[in-house]
Write a protein that holds these residues in place. Structure first.
Motif, mmCIF file in Angstrom:
data_model
loop_
_atom_site.group_PDB
_atom_site.id
_atom_site.type_symbol
_atom_site.label_atom_id
_atom_site.label_comp_id
_atom_site.label_asym_id
_atom_site.label_seq_id
_atom_site.Cartn_x
_atom_site.Cartn_y
_atom_site.Cartn_z
ATOM 1 N N GLY A 23 9.937 43.467 4.018
ATOM 2 C CA GLY A 23 10.058 44.918 4.293
ATOM 3 C C GLY A 23 8.862 45.781 3.920
ATOM 4 O O GLY A 23 8.800 46.943 3.901
ATOM 5 N N HIS A 24 7.940 45.025 3.101
ATOM 6 C CA HIS A 24 6.756 45.811 2.744
ATOM 7 C C HIS A 24 5.667 45.753 3.648
ATOM 8 O O HIS A 24 5.346 44.917 4.192
ATOM 9 C CB HIS A 24 6.153 44.953 1.460
ATOM 10 C CG HIS A 24 7.117 44.702 0.173
ATOM 11 N ND1 HIS A 24 7.512 45.905 -0.502
ATOM 12 C CD2 HIS A 24 7.993 43.728 -0.207
ATOM 13 C CE1 HIS A 24 8.619 45.574 -1.262
ATOM 14 N NE2 HIS A 24 8.620 44.260 -1.331
ATOM 15 N N GLU A 25 4.766 46.975 3.520
ATOM 16 C CA GLU A 25 3.509 46.748 4.178
ATOM 17 C C GLU A 25 2.619 46.081 3.389
ATOM 18 O O GLU A 25 2.485 46.287 2.179
ATOM 19 C CB GLU A 25 3.241 48.352 4.433
ATOM 20 C CG GLU A 25 2.827 48.867 5.806
ATOM 21 C CD GLU A 25 2.600 50.352 5.867
ATOM 22 O OE1 GLU A 25 1.399 50.428 5.863
ATOM 23 O OE2 GLU A 25 3.400 51.131 5.537
ATOM 24 N N VAL A 26 1.439 45.407 4.048
ATOM 25 C CA VAL A 26 0.958 44.653 3.337
ATOM 26 C C VAL A 26 -0.785 44.783 3.886
ATOM 27 O O VAL A 26 -0.927 44.826 4.921
ATOM 28 C CB VAL A 26 0.926 43.045 3.304
ATOM 29 C CG1 VAL A 26 0.145 42.240 2.234
ATOM 30 C CG2 VAL A 26 2.470 42.876 2.886
ATOM 31 N N THR A 27 -1.657 45.005 3.004
ATOM 32 C CA THR A 27 -3.016 44.846 3.274
ATOM 33 C C THR A 27 -3.724 43.744 2.401
ATOM 34 O O THR A 27 -3.623 43.566 1.438
ATOM 35 C CB THR A 27 -3.914 46.187 2.820
ATOM 36 O OG1 THR A 27 -3.317 47.188 3.585
ATOM 37 C CG2 THR A 27 -5.351 45.982 3.355
ATOM 38 N N THR A 28 -4.406 42.870 3.242
ATOM 39 C CA THR A 28 -5.137 41.716 2.487
ATOM 40 C C THR A 28 -6.623 41.894 2.449
ATOM 41 O O THR A 28 -7.260 42.333 3.527
ATOM 42 C CB THR A 28 -4.713 40.313 3.452
ATOM 43 O OG1 THR A 28 -5.019 40.174 4.621
ATOM 44 C CG2 THR A 28 -3.234 40.062 3.433
#
Ligand SMILES: Nc1ncnc2c1ncn2[C@@H]1O[C@H](COP(=O)(O)OP(=O)(O)OP(=O)(O)O)[C@@H](O)[C@H]1O
Ligand SMILES: [Mg+2]
Length: 441
Positions: A23-28
Motif C-alpha cells: 500500500g505504499h506509494e513508491v518513486t524509484t
C-alpha cells in the motif's frame, strides 16, 4: 511516499513491487544525484538507499548522502551483510539498515517502522508549529478537548461570574484558573489562591475574611483577609470540596452580594472579588451525603469547566513531553521509541505525572537521547513485558516475526506441517528445522 534509490533495475522493480503491495506509494531512482532531486521534488516520508550507486559505486559516497534526506528516516541497503558499513551508516544518521538480498518480510517490518516514525515526527513538528503560533493561554495542548476548553475559558473570562473547575488531580485546574484570570478584565489585579484543605478549618474564616485584634486568642493585631487582598482581582478557592460547612454559608453570602464580616467585627465589609473554585472531588456525591451545601453547589454550578484526563488528549501527551523536556533540558531529546511509549501510556497521574517523569528522566538520562528505559525508571514502573522496538534488536524482531507467522500458520492448518510449509513458502524440512530452533515441536 517512499523513495527507493538503487541502481539495479531488477532489484528496484522487485522491491518497488513489494512495497506497492503493502500500500505504499513508491518513486524509484538509480543514482545519488537523482535521489537528491527526487527528494527535493517529492518530499518522501522514508528513503530506502543503496549505499553503492553510480558513478563510483563507493559506499562512502552513499553514507555521505544520508544527511541530505533529513528529517526523513533513511534505511540503507548494503550489497553484502557488511556489519561495519551498516554501523557507519547508522552513525551517519541512517534510521535502520537491510542486508541484500532483502527478505520481503523484514523489508515490510523495517519500512512500516520507518513510516510510523516519519508520521510521528511530522505530527509533532506540526503540533509544535501550531503551539508556538496559537494563543495557548499557558495551557499546552491541541487535542479537541483542550481546544474546546480554551474556547470556553475565553468565553467565561470576561463575565464576572463565579466559575467552577472540575477534573481529576494533575489535569491543570489551577492553570485554568490562572488562564481565566489572565483573560479577564481583572488581569491587572491580583490572583489569590487559597487551598481550602490545607488551612485548618477553624482558621479558614479568619484567613479568608480577616479578623480584628483580640477577637480570639492569638489575634494580636488586625489582619486583612484574603478577600481584601484579592480586591479588584480573583480569589481561587482550590479544593473547595474540603471547605467546612460553616464556612460554606459565609462564602455563599459573599458570592451573593460581595459582603463579608471579619472575625470579631460588627459591621459588614465589601470586596470586589471574582471567585474561581476547583475540586477533583465529585461534588454531587458530597451534596448527597450532606458534606457540601446544595445552595452553594448550585450557586457555583453556573459555569463549570472540566479539565480532561491526559489519556483523553491524544497527541498532546507527546507534545507536552517535548515541551517539558525543552524547558528542563534544552539540549536533550527523546528517542523515537520513547515518544511512542509516552503516547501509549495511560498516565493515571495526568499532566503532573508526565511532567515529573520527563524532568526525572532528563536528569537521569545517560545517553544523548532519553530512552524508554529512562522513562520506565522515572515513572517507577517495572519494565514492560511486551517487546517494544527499543528493547529488540533487529534480529530479535525478525525471529519474533518469523515465530508469529509460523504459529499463526500452524493454527490455521490444524498443525499440518505440509500445509503450513506450503502457506509460508518453505520446504517441509525447512519448516521443521525452524520449528526445532524455536522450540515449537
Ligand atoms: N495543559 C497544560 N499545559 C502545560 N502544563 C500543564 C497543563 N496541565 C497541567 N500542567 C502542569 O501540570 C501540573 C499540574 O497542574 P495543576 O496543578 O494545575 O493540576 P490540578 O488539576 O490543579 O491538580 P490537583 O487536583 O492535584 O491540584 C502543573 O505543573 C502544571 O503546570
Ligand atoms: Mg490544583
Amino acid at each position: 511516499m517512499i523513495l527507493l534509490a538503487d541502481d539495479e533495475p531488477a532489484f528496484q522493480r522487485l522491491t518497488a513491487g513489494w512495497l506497492r503491495a503493502q500500500g505504499h506509494e513508491v518513486t524509484t531512482v538509480g543514482d545519488g544525484d537523482a535521489a537528491r532531486a527526487a527528494f527535493a521534488r517529492h518530499r518522501p516520508d522514508v528513503v530506502l538507499l543503496d549505499l553503492a550507486m553510480p558513478p563510483h559505486h563507493d559506499p562512502q559516497a552513499g553514507i555521505a548522502l544520508i544527511s541530505a534526506f533529513a528529517p526523513a528516516p533513511v534505511v540503507v541497503m548494503t550489497g553484502h551483510a557488511d556489519q561495519a558499513l551498516a554501523m557507519q551508516a547508522i552513525e551517519a544518521g541512517a534510521w535502520d539498515f537491510l542486508a541484500k538480498p532483502v527478505d520481503p518480510d523484514l523489508l515490510k517490518v523495517v519500512v512500516a517502522r520507518a513510516v510510523e516514525r516519519a508520521r510521528l515526527a511530522q505530527e509533532l513538528a506540526a503540533l509544535r508549529a501550531r503551539d508556538e503560533t496559537s494563543e495557548d493561554m499557558g495551557l499546552i495542548g491541541q487535542s479537541p478537548p483542550m481546544v474546546a476548553l480554551r474556547a470556553l475559558i475565553r468565553r467565561v473570562a470576561p463575565t464576572n461570574m463565579p466559575v467552577m473547575v472540575l477534573g481529576p488531580s494533575g489535569t491543570g485546574k489551577e492553570l485554568v484558573a490562572r488562564a481565566i484570570h489572565a483573560a479577564s478584565t481583572r488581569a491587572k489585579g491580583p490572583l489569590v489562591p487559597v487551598h481550602c484543605g490545607a488551612v485548618p478549618a477553624d482558621l479558614l474564616e479568619s484567613e479568608l475574611f480577616g479578623h480584628l485584634k483580640g477577637s480570639f486568642t492569638g489575634a494580636h493585631a488586625d489582619r486583612a483577609g484574603l478577600v481584601e487582598v484579592a480586591h479588584g482581582g480573583t480569589l481561587f478557592l482550590d479544593e473547595i470540596g474540603e471547605m467546612p460547612p460553616a464556612m460554606q454559608v459565609k462564602l455563599l453570602r459573599f458570592l451573593a452580594d460581595g459582603t463579608y464580616q471579619p472575625v470579631g467585627a460588627r459591621e459588614m465589609r465589601q470586596a470586589d472579588v471574582r471567585i474561581i473554585a476547583a475540586t477533583h472531588r465529585d461534588l454531587t456525591a458530597a451534596v448527597a451525603d450532606g458534606s457540601f451545601r446544595e445552595d452553594l453547589y448550585y450557586r457555583l454550578k453556573g459555569l463549570v469547566l472540566s479539565t480532561p484526563r491526559l489519556d483523553e488528549r491524544g497527541a498532546d501527551k507527546a507534545l507536552l513531553a517535548q515541551i517539558f523536556l525543552r524547558r528542563a533540558a534544552p539540549a536533550a531529546r527523546f528517542a523515537p521509541e520513547a515518544l511512542e511509549w509516552i503516547a501509549q501510556r495511560a498516565w493515571p497521574g495526568n499532566v503532573r505525572e508526565l511532567r515529573a517523569a520527563v524532568e526525572c528522566a532528563a536528569a537521569l538520562a545517560q545517553g544523548a537521547a532519553i530512552s524508554v528505559e529512562d522513562l520506565v525508571f522515572a515513572t517507577g514502573e517495572t519494565a514492560p513485558v511486551t517487546l517494544t522496538p527499543a528493547n529488540l534488536t533487529l534480529e530479535d524482531e525478525v525471529v519474533a516475526l518469523e515465530r508469529r507467522r509460523i504459529v499463526e500458520a500452524l493454527e490455521r492448518t490444524g498443525h499440518n506441517h505440509t500445509h503450513t510449509a506450503r502457506d509460508l513458502g518453505l520446504s517441509r524440512v525447512g519448516l521443521l528445522k525452524k520449528m526445532d530452533r524455536m522450540g515449537l515441536r
